[in-house]
Write a protein that holds these residues in place. Structure first.
Motif, PDB file in Angstrom:
ATOM      1  N   ALA A 215     -23.418 -34.680 -70.854  1.00  0.00           N
ATOM      2  CA  ALA A 215     -23.775 -35.406 -69.641  1.00  0.00           C
ATOM      3  C   ALA A 215     -22.866 -36.606 -69.403  1.00  0.00           C
ATOM      4  O   ALA A 215     -22.833 -37.154 -68.305  1.00  0.00           O
ATOM      5  N   LEU A 216     -22.133 -37.020 -70.432  1.00  0.00           N
ATOM      6  CA  LEU A 216     -21.216 -38.147 -70.297  1.00  0.00           C
ATOM      7  C   LEU A 216     -19.842 -37.699 -69.813  1.00  0.00           C
ATOM      8  O   LEU A 216     -18.992 -38.534 -69.510  1.00  0.00           O
ATOM      9  N   VAL A 222     -25.119 -32.103 -63.764  1.00  0.00           N
ATOM     10  CA  VAL A 222     -26.465 -31.661 -64.105  1.00  0.00           C
ATOM     11  C   VAL A 222     -27.460 -32.823 -64.011  1.00  0.00           C
ATOM     12  O   VAL A 222     -28.657 -32.626 -63.809  1.00  0.00           O
ATOM     13  N   LEU A 223     -26.968 -34.042 -64.149  1.00  0.00           N
ATOM     14  CA  LEU A 223     -27.853 -35.209 -64.073  1.00  0.00           C
ATOM     15  C   LEU A 223     -28.578 -35.289 -62.735  1.00  0.00           C
ATOM     16  O   LEU A 223     -29.661 -35.864 -62.648  1.00  0.00           O
ATOM     17  N   ASP A 224     -27.966 -34.714 -61.694  1.00  0.00           N
ATOM     18  CA  ASP A 224     -28.608 -34.753 -60.377  1.00  0.00           C
ATOM     19  C   ASP A 224     -29.934 -34.010 -60.361  1.00  0.00           C
ATOM     20  O   ASP A 224     -30.772 -34.252 -59.488  1.00  0.00           O
ATOM     21  N   ASP A 227     -35.189 -35.779 -63.240  1.00  0.00           N
ATOM     22  CA  ASP A 227     -36.057 -36.859 -62.779  1.00  0.00           C
ATOM     23  C   ASP A 227     -35.998 -38.046 -63.728  1.00  0.00           C
ATOM     24  O   ASP A 227     -36.175 -39.184 -63.320  1.00  0.00           O
ATOM     25  N   VAL A 228     -35.767 -37.764 -64.986  1.00  0.00           N
ATOM     26  CA  VAL A 228     -35.591 -38.811 -65.992  1.00  0.00           C
ATOM     27  C   VAL A 228     -34.657 -38.261 -67.069  1.00  0.00           C
ATOM     28  O   VAL A 228     -34.642 -37.059 -67.337  1.00  0.00           O
ATOM     29  N   VAL A 229     -33.853 -39.154 -67.640  1.00  0.00           N
ATOM     30  CA  VAL A 229     -32.938 -38.786 -68.724  1.00  0.00           C
ATOM     31  C   VAL A 229     -33.286 -39.612 -69.948  1.00  0.00           C
ATOM     32  O   VAL A 229     -33.369 -40.844 -69.873  1.00  0.00           O
ATOM     33  N   GLY A 251     -26.827 -43.696 -65.302  1.00  0.00           N
ATOM     34  CA  GLY A 251     -27.605 -44.080 -64.136  1.00  0.00           C
ATOM     35  C   GLY A 251     -28.916 -44.760 -64.451  1.00  0.00           C
ATOM     36  O   GLY A 251     -29.318 -44.912 -65.607  1.00  0.00           O
ATOM     37  N   HIS A 252     -29.620 -45.134 -63.403  1.00  0.00           N
ATOM     38  CA  HIS A 252     -30.793 -45.990 -63.513  1.00  0.00           C
ATOM     39  C   HIS A 252     -32.009 -45.294 -64.104  1.00  0.00           C
ATOM     40  O   HIS A 252     -32.913 -45.954 -64.607  1.00  0.00           O
TER      41      HIS A 252
END
Length: 319
Positions: A215-216, A222-224, A227-229, A251-252
């Motif tokens: 993801a980095l 895929v992060l899109d 809902d939470v990571v 991201g936030h």
């Protein structure tokens, strides 16, 4: 005007039971619910009123006009099956369960085992997707690599993805549906991976993505879907520095999960990262457990299990 929350996915209005039975069969293939309850309102509505025998008339609720074509279409249940399925798939694409990403700011700190334990804790019916392009297969960790079922290589060869059919084809581990890599290939490039995530999330109330460190980098898109990571982070000075950089990139909606056995250490890391953090006790014997056939999450009285339960409760609160 009805609101989104009051709409069923699909509704059939009419007295012909055989028509409803056929529509229900098709709906089960794509993984959406259909009802024939009097007065029910659907995103997609079918009726046999005004249609000849063996036909239905389909229309979308006017509230969804920005997303779907307006008007009514007459469909033959025998010859227009593909069109009916396409209408149902379009409804399912707008409805999905919660998607939780699990990644790591550095390799080798347990993203895969954490994703598996979290999926198991979230309960039967949860989806677990091996979304790391470098993975050899999460099914190896779960000891289900000999189980029959669909893997990424099979998905990549498939044209259209019917959500219900895909999920039913996946191997099951402790009630969790698992889409894994194997020796034929891992998470695919292009839109195949995204379409598979969408399909699983249409059926499963929660879908956990094992992202590893991808993801980095190459797998950031895929992060899109998340809902939470949940980002695993070590407690070393170098590890915390790397975690800070990773948080900025992720991201936030990213929540750090700190691999530590010390509450004081957790508080220290949280202050440095300027984020609320969850602790995850270090399971030093995990590799040996897996080698001896003990599945992730089987030690239900361990400190790790208690930490995973806290994280799962947090995820459920967000749903």
């Amino acid at each position: 005007m009805e609101t989104t929350l009051n709409c069923e996915s699909a509704v059939y209005h009419g007295p012909a039971d055989h028509v409803y039975d056929e529509l229900a069969r098709l709906a089960s293939l794509v993984g959406i619910d259909i009802t024939c309850a009097p007065g029910a309102v659907g995103v997609l509505n079918f009726t046999c009123d005004g249609a000849v025998d063996g036909h239905v008339i389909a229309s979308f609720h006017e509230m969804f006009a920005p997303y779907f074509a307006a008007g009514r279409v007459d469909l033959d249940l025998r010859t227009d099956t593909a069109d009916i399925l396409e209408l149902m798939v379009s409804v399912g694409a707008t409805l999905r369960g919660q998607v939780v990403g699990v990644c790591a700011s550095a390799g080798g700190i347990g993203a895969t085992s954490t994703a598996a334990m979290l999926a198991r804790e979230l309960g039967a019916g949860t989806g677990l997707i091996d979304a790391n392009p470098a993975s050899a297969g999460i099914d190896l960790t779960l000891a289900i690599h000999h189980a029959c079922g669909t893997r990424w290589a099979d998905v990549a060869r498939t044209g259209g993805l019917l959500a219900g059919r895909l999920v039913e084809s996946l191997p099951t581990w402790r009630g969790v549906r698992v889409l894994s890599a194997d020796e034929r290939g891992a998470f695919p490039t292009g839109d195949v991976g995204a379409r598979a995530i969408a399909a699983v999330a249409q059926i499963c109330p929660v879908t956990v993505l094992d992202l590893g460190t991808s993801a980095l980098g190459e797998n950031r898109s895929v992060l899109d879907w998340c809902d939470v990571v949940l980002m695993l982070a070590p407690t070393s000075e170098v590890g915390i520095a790397g975690a800070k950089v990773a948080l900025e990139r992720l991201g936030h909606n990213t929540v750090p999960v700190v691999a530590t056995n010390s509450g004081g250490e957790l508080a220290h890391v949280a202050s440095l990262l300027e984020r609320e953090c969850f602790a995850l006790a270090q399971a030093r014997g995990f590799s040996a457990d897996v080698d001896h056939g003990l599945a992730p999450g089987s030690r239900t009285r361990s400190a790790v299990a208690k930490d995973i339960a806290r994280i799962a409760a947090y995820v459920k609160e967000l749903a």
